[in-house]
Design an enzyme around this catalytic site. Structure first.
Site, PDB file in Angstrom:
ATOM      1  N   ASP A 155      44.796  37.977  26.258  1.00  0.00           N
ATOM      2  CA  ASP A 155      44.647  38.543  25.299  1.00  0.00           C
ATOM      3  C   ASP A 155      44.726  37.952  23.999  1.00  0.00           C
ATOM      4  O   ASP A 155      45.164  36.708  23.900  1.00  0.00           O
ATOM      5  CB  ASP A 155      45.833  39.574  25.499  1.00  0.00           C
ATOM      6  CG  ASP A 155      45.695  40.722  24.677  1.00  0.00           C
ATOM      7  OD1 ASP A 155      45.536  41.570  25.053  1.00  0.00           O
ATOM      8  OD2 ASP A 155      45.864  40.518  23.469  1.00  0.00           O
ATOM      9  N   MET A 203      38.135  34.667  24.247  1.00  0.00           N
ATOM     10  CA  MET A 203      37.020  36.037  23.964  1.00  0.00           C
ATOM     11  C   MET A 203      36.498  35.936  26.013  1.00  0.00           C
ATOM     12  O   MET A 203      36.039  37.316  25.920  1.00  0.00           O
ATOM     13  CB  MET A 203      36.013  36.206  23.008  1.00  0.00           C
ATOM     14  CG  MET A 203      37.180  35.876  21.242  1.00  0.00           C
ATOM     15  SD  MET A 203      37.124  37.697  20.492  1.00  0.00           S
ATOM     16  CE  MET A 203      35.951  38.095  20.172  1.00  0.00           C
ATOM     17  N   SER A 205      38.993  56.288  36.618  1.00  0.00           N
ATOM     18  CA  SER A 205      40.144  56.509  36.176  1.00  0.00           C
ATOM     19  C   SER A 205      41.123  57.903  36.297  1.00  0.00           C
ATOM     20  O   SER A 205      41.705  57.712  37.150  1.00  0.00           O
ATOM     21  CB  SER A 205      39.183  57.653  35.196  1.00  0.00           C
ATOM     22  OG  SER A 205      39.251  59.113  35.320  1.00  0.00           O
ATOM     23  N   CYS A 206      42.272  57.070  35.163  1.00  0.00           N
ATOM     24  CA  CYS A 206      43.075  58.417  36.064  1.00  0.00           C
ATOM     25  C   CYS A 206      43.124  59.671  36.512  1.00  0.00           C
ATOM     26  O   CYS A 206      44.164  60.368  37.377  1.00  0.00           O
ATOM     27  CB  CYS A 206      44.521  57.830  34.677  1.00  0.00           C
ATOM     28  SG  CYS A 206      43.891  58.848  32.596  1.00  0.00           S
ATOM     29  N   THR A 217      45.611  58.803  23.630  1.00  0.00           N
ATOM     30  CA  THR A 217      45.322  57.266  24.096  1.00  0.00           C
ATOM     31  C   THR A 217      44.384  56.402  22.632  1.00  0.00           C
ATOM     32  O   THR A 217      45.059  56.988  22.068  1.00  0.00           O
ATOM     33  CB  THR A 217      44.235  56.972  25.218  1.00  0.00           C
ATOM     34  OG1 THR A 217      42.526  58.039  24.339  1.00  0.00           O
ATOM     35  CG2 THR A 217      43.945  58.498  26.592  1.00  0.00           C
TER      36      THR A 217
END
Length: 333
Positions: A35, A79, A150-151, A181
């Protein structure tokens, strides 16, 4: 022990980490996080969470690495995934949760960097196969890059499967009433492609598009072209609900539909599909690891072939637990 790396330590990246530690500690070890934020801030965001509370464990930073419950986790800030050297931490599976690398070509950079398998924590933007744990995970055939869908698809697919298996679905429309979100605005701001999506989430119900219903056709090909849907984004921080209205091939009462859902929740879909008869509301499902909890008191029918069913999901925690489940599946082949 399955060694897992995480690329992108946002909402889903952090929830996958928490789920791995809390519920998959005997199977999964997080070995690396990539990250762009600095180490101390990553530790802070892991330790404190406005929705899910404090992390249950010890978190520290030492020599640029994250130390969680005594285990050292490599931190990087690259990156380009091609530079991540996943081979140095023996990563079996990388969870791609930045939201940026959602094609085979871009996600394959993790493989080139030494990872064995990759799970996208979002729907793929190409033909990368999508899996919903409990619905089609047994058809996994060793692919090195997959999508966990997806959720919302993870909530919709189990109830659609039960309805289609028992009664047959002619066609259906889905609405998800979805919690806010990270992409949304706290106050009105620019959003070139989705003008409504740029309006402030604190005071609006915002209609939005979703590919979740159509994606069910990818995990359950028998339903391809039979479902579509939309979303309403609402001012809540977590937990969403699917409203699925279907035309059925076989006549069924709500009692028969409820019985089919309860049977599945106790059998083939145990741990995936939940079932409740209580007078529940959204916060009652915060922290629930099931990806779909059928609400037997909320459904209605107009006649014997036209019914609406309702199912809840913690769009962060439930989904992240199933990312971990799929990591176990793909690491085993």
């Amino acid at each position: 022990m399955i060694k897992v790396g995480i690329n992108g330590f946002g909402r889903i990246g952090r929830m996958v980490f928490r789920a791995a530690v809390k519920n998959f500690g005997n199977d999964i070890q997080i070995v690396g996080i990539n990250d762009l934020l600095d180490a101390e801030y990553l530790a802070y965001m892991l330790k404190y969470d406005s929705v899910h509370g404090r992390f249950e464990g010890e978190v520290a930073v030492e020599d640029g690495a994250l130390i969680v419950n005594g285990n050292k986790i490599r931190l990087t800030a690259e990156m380009d995934p091609a530079n991540l050297k996943w081979n140095e931490v023996d990563a079996d599976v990388v969870v791609e949760s930045t939201g940026f690398f959602l094609t085979d070509e871009t996600a394959r950079k993790h493989i080139q960097a030494g990872a064995k398998k990759v799970i996208m924590s979002a729907p793929s933007k190409d033909s990368t196969p999508m899996f919903v744990y409990g619905v089609n995970h047994t058809s996994y055939a060793g692919q090195d890059i997959i999508s966990n869908a997806s959720c919302t698809t993870n909530c919709l697919a189990p109830i659609a499967k039960v309805l289609n298996d028992k009664f047959g679905i002619v066609k259906g429309l889905m609405t998800t009433v979805h919690a806010a979100t990270a992409t949304q605005k706290t106050v009105d701001g620019p959003s070139k492609k989705d003008w409504r999506g740029g309006r402030g989430i604190l005071e609006n119900i915002i209609p939005s598009s979703t590919g979740a219903a159509k994606a069910v056709g990818k995990v359950l090909p028998v339903l391809n072209g039979k479902l579509t849907g939309m979303a309403f984004r609402v001012p809540t921080s977590d937990v969403s609900v699917v409203d699925l209205t279907v035309v059925l091939e076989k006549a069924a009462t709500m009692a028969e539909i409820n019985a089919a859902m309860k049977e599945a929740s106790e059998g083939e879909l145990k741990g995936i599909l939940g079932y409740t008869e209580d007078a529940v509301v959204s916060t009652d499902f915060r922290g629930c690891a099931n990806t779909s909890i059928y609400d037997s008191k909320a459904g209605i029918s107009l006649d014997s072939n036209f019914a609406k069913v309702v199912s809840w999901y913690d769009n962060e925690w439930g989904y992240s637990n199933k990312v971990c489940e799929m990591a176990r599946v793909i690491a085993a082949k």
